[in-house]
Design an enzyme around this catalytic site. Sequence first.
Site, mmCIF file in Angstrom:
data_model
loop_
_atom_site.group_PDB
_atom_site.id
_atom_site.type_symbol
_atom_site.label_atom_id
_atom_site.label_comp_id
_atom_site.label_asym_id
_atom_site.label_seq_id
_atom_site.Cartn_x
_atom_site.Cartn_y
_atom_site.Cartn_z
ATOM 1 N N CYS A 88 0.803 -1.303 -0.207
ATOM 2 C CA CYS A 88 -0.076 -0.110 0.268
ATOM 3 C C CYS A 88 0.751 1.301 0.031
ATOM 4 O O CYS A 88 0.449 2.535 -0.091
ATOM 5 C CB CYS A 88 -0.876 -0.133 1.200
ATOM 6 S SG CYS A 88 -1.860 -1.400 1.432
ATOM 7 N N CYS B 265 -13.872 -0.166 7.363
ATOM 8 C CA CYS B 265 -12.749 -0.336 6.412
ATOM 9 C C CYS B 265 -12.589 0.605 5.236
ATOM 10 O O CYS B 265 -13.443 1.020 4.876
ATOM 11 C CB CYS B 265 -13.010 -1.628 5.806
ATOM 12 S SG CYS B 265 -13.437 -2.983 6.764
ATOM 13 N N SER B 266 -11.254 0.717 4.694
ATOM 14 C CA SER B 266 -11.387 1.297 3.461
ATOM 15 C C SER B 266 -11.702 0.457 2.402
ATOM 16 O O SER B 266 -11.797 -0.901 2.599
ATOM 17 C CB SER B 266 -9.705 1.631 3.074
ATOM 18 O OG SER B 266 -8.865 0.323 3.083
ATOM 19 N N LYS C 141 -10.369 6.016 3.759
ATOM 20 C CA LYS C 141 -11.704 5.256 4.053
ATOM 21 C C LYS C 141 -12.881 5.854 3.001
ATOM 22 O O LYS C 141 -13.576 5.022 2.654
ATOM 23 C CB LYS C 141 -12.049 5.653 5.469
ATOM 24 C CG LYS C 141 -13.544 5.636 6.017
ATOM 25 C CD LYS C 141 -13.867 4.075 6.061
ATOM 26 C CE LYS C 141 -15.233 3.710 6.224
ATOM 27 N NZ LYS C 141 -15.788 3.589 4.628
ATOM 28 N N HIS D 43 -9.112 3.513 -1.964
ATOM 29 C CA HIS D 43 -7.788 2.905 -1.791
ATOM 30 C C HIS D 43 -7.162 2.014 -2.788
ATOM 31 O O HIS D 43 -7.341 0.889 -2.430
ATOM 32 C CB HIS D 43 -7.796 2.313 -0.378
ATOM 33 C CG HIS D 43 -6.568 1.827 0.121
ATOM 34 N ND1 HIS D 43 -5.209 2.221 -0.106
ATOM 35 C CD2 HIS D 43 -6.018 0.839 1.071
ATOM 36 C CE1 HIS D 43 -4.220 1.796 0.460
ATOM 37 N NE2 HIS D 43 -4.696 0.691 1.005
#
Length: 420
Positions: free
Chosen positions: A102, A227-228, A360, A364
Site C-alpha cells: 500500500c 474499512c477502506s 476510507k 484505496h
Amino acid sequence: MEKEERRLASMERIKTKPCAAIVGAGRTKFGEHWYESPERLLMIAGEAALESVDHGLRRSDIEACYFGSFLYQVTNKLGLVPGYMARELGVNIPMTNTEAACASGSSALFNACMGIMSGKYDVVLVGGFEKMSDRFSKIVDNLMFAGDAHEFDAGFTFSGLYATMMARYIHDYGRGNRRCLEALAQVACKNHHHALGNDYAQFRREITVEDVFKSPLIADPIRLLHCSPVSDGAVALVVVNQEVARKYTDTPIYILASQQATDDVSLFTRESLTGIRATKLAVSKALEQASMSPKDIQIAEVHDCFTIEEVLFLEDAGLFNRGDGWRGVYESFESFKGSKHIPYIGDFGEIIVNPGGGLKADGHPVGATGLRQVWECFVQLRGEAGGHQVSSDKPLNVALCHNIGGTGGIATVHILARDL
Ligand code: COA
C-alpha cells in the site's frame, strides 16, 4: 526551537539545499473503472498532471519516470510497467516501478526525490495506480502477498490483522469504555464527512456512528464501515528540482522532507500491536529533516486503511500520548461536529486529518494511495481543492503525508510546504 525559528530554518534550508518541488498533479476518480486498463488509468492521471503545469511542460522535458503499484501482475496479468508506459507516453527514458504494497506510490515518490536531490534529474513524472475490482472476491487473498505467509496460512486477511490490532488497543486502553468504540467509528464518520465535497472520492455520503455499529461484521471488532474499500484509480505528479520549479509554475509546492522506515512484515513478531515502529521512525526523521515539530503540521494525510490505523498514527506521531488517541478523537469530534472539516485538537494545537476523505472515503487503490495523499496536500496548499478546500484563518503552509505498507512493514512520510 520556537516555531518562528523553525520556520526560518526551513526557509533557509529550501534556499540552500537541493529540494524537490511539485509543479503539477492529476488523478482519476477512485472507485470502479470496469472499462479502463491499469495503464490507461495511469495515462489519464499522467496527462492530467502534465496539463496542470501552469507554464506548460513538454513530454521531452521529462527525464525519468517513477511508478508505484502492487498487484498489477495478478490483477491484470501485466508485467514490465516501464514498457507499457514508454509506449503510452511515447518516450524512451529511464523508468522504475516500485512495489511496496500500500506504500508503493509514496515509495515511488521517495525514489524520485532521491533522483532529483542527487542532481541526476531535474524533471520527473511520478505515478501510482491499481486496478483491484477486476479480481472480485480474490482480491482479499491477493492483498495478503503483503502479509506474512504464516499469517495467510492461519487464515488472516488484512481486515483480520488490523482487527487484532484494534482488539488489543481496545483491551489495553479503552476496555469498558464505550467512548473508545465510538471514537474508532467517528474516524470513519469524519472521513466520510470530509469527502462530501470531493468530486474524485469513491464515497460521498455521510455515515453516523450508529451506521458503523450496525454495518456487517468483517473481522471482529472491525465492521464494514471501519474499512477502506476495494478501489481502482491512478494519480500522477510532476516533480522537479526546486531550482527550476518557477520555470513551470508560480506556486510550486516544496517537498521539505522525504523519509522512509521499515519493520518486520509479520505482526506476530512485533514488539507491540498498538503502535507502528516504522511510522514513528519515518515521522521523526521527516520532522528532523524539515526542522519542524508536530505542532507545525496544519493538515495531514494519514493512512486510515482501517480506522484504528488513524488513531495509532496520532499516537505514533506524538500528537497524543500512547493510549490517549481515542480520547483526542472523541473530544474533537464532539466539539466540532457539523463543521465542514473536523480538526483534532490537543496540546499540539489543531490539525485536520484526511481533509479529502482519506483512504476510507476517497478510496484505496493501493499503489495509487500514497500519491493521492500528496495530490490532496498539493491542491490544499495551493488553495485549489474546490469543494473540500480547508478554510482557515491562517494561510495553509505545511502538510504531512503518511503512507504505510501491510501492517507497518514500511512507512513513508513526506512533508510539503508552500513557498514559506
Ligand atoms: N466503506 C463504505 N462502504 C463500503 C465499503 C467500505 N469500505 N465497502 C463496500 N461498501 C459498500 C458498497 O458500496 C456497497 O454499497 P451498495 O450496496 O449501496 O452498493 C456495499 O457496501 C456492499 O459492497 P460489497 O462490495 O459487496 O462489499 P464487500 O463485503 O464485498 O466488501 C469489504 C467490503 C470491507 C470486505 C471490502 O471493502 C474490503 O475488503 N476492504 C478492505 C480492503 C483492504 O484490505 N485493503 C488493504 C488495506 S491494508
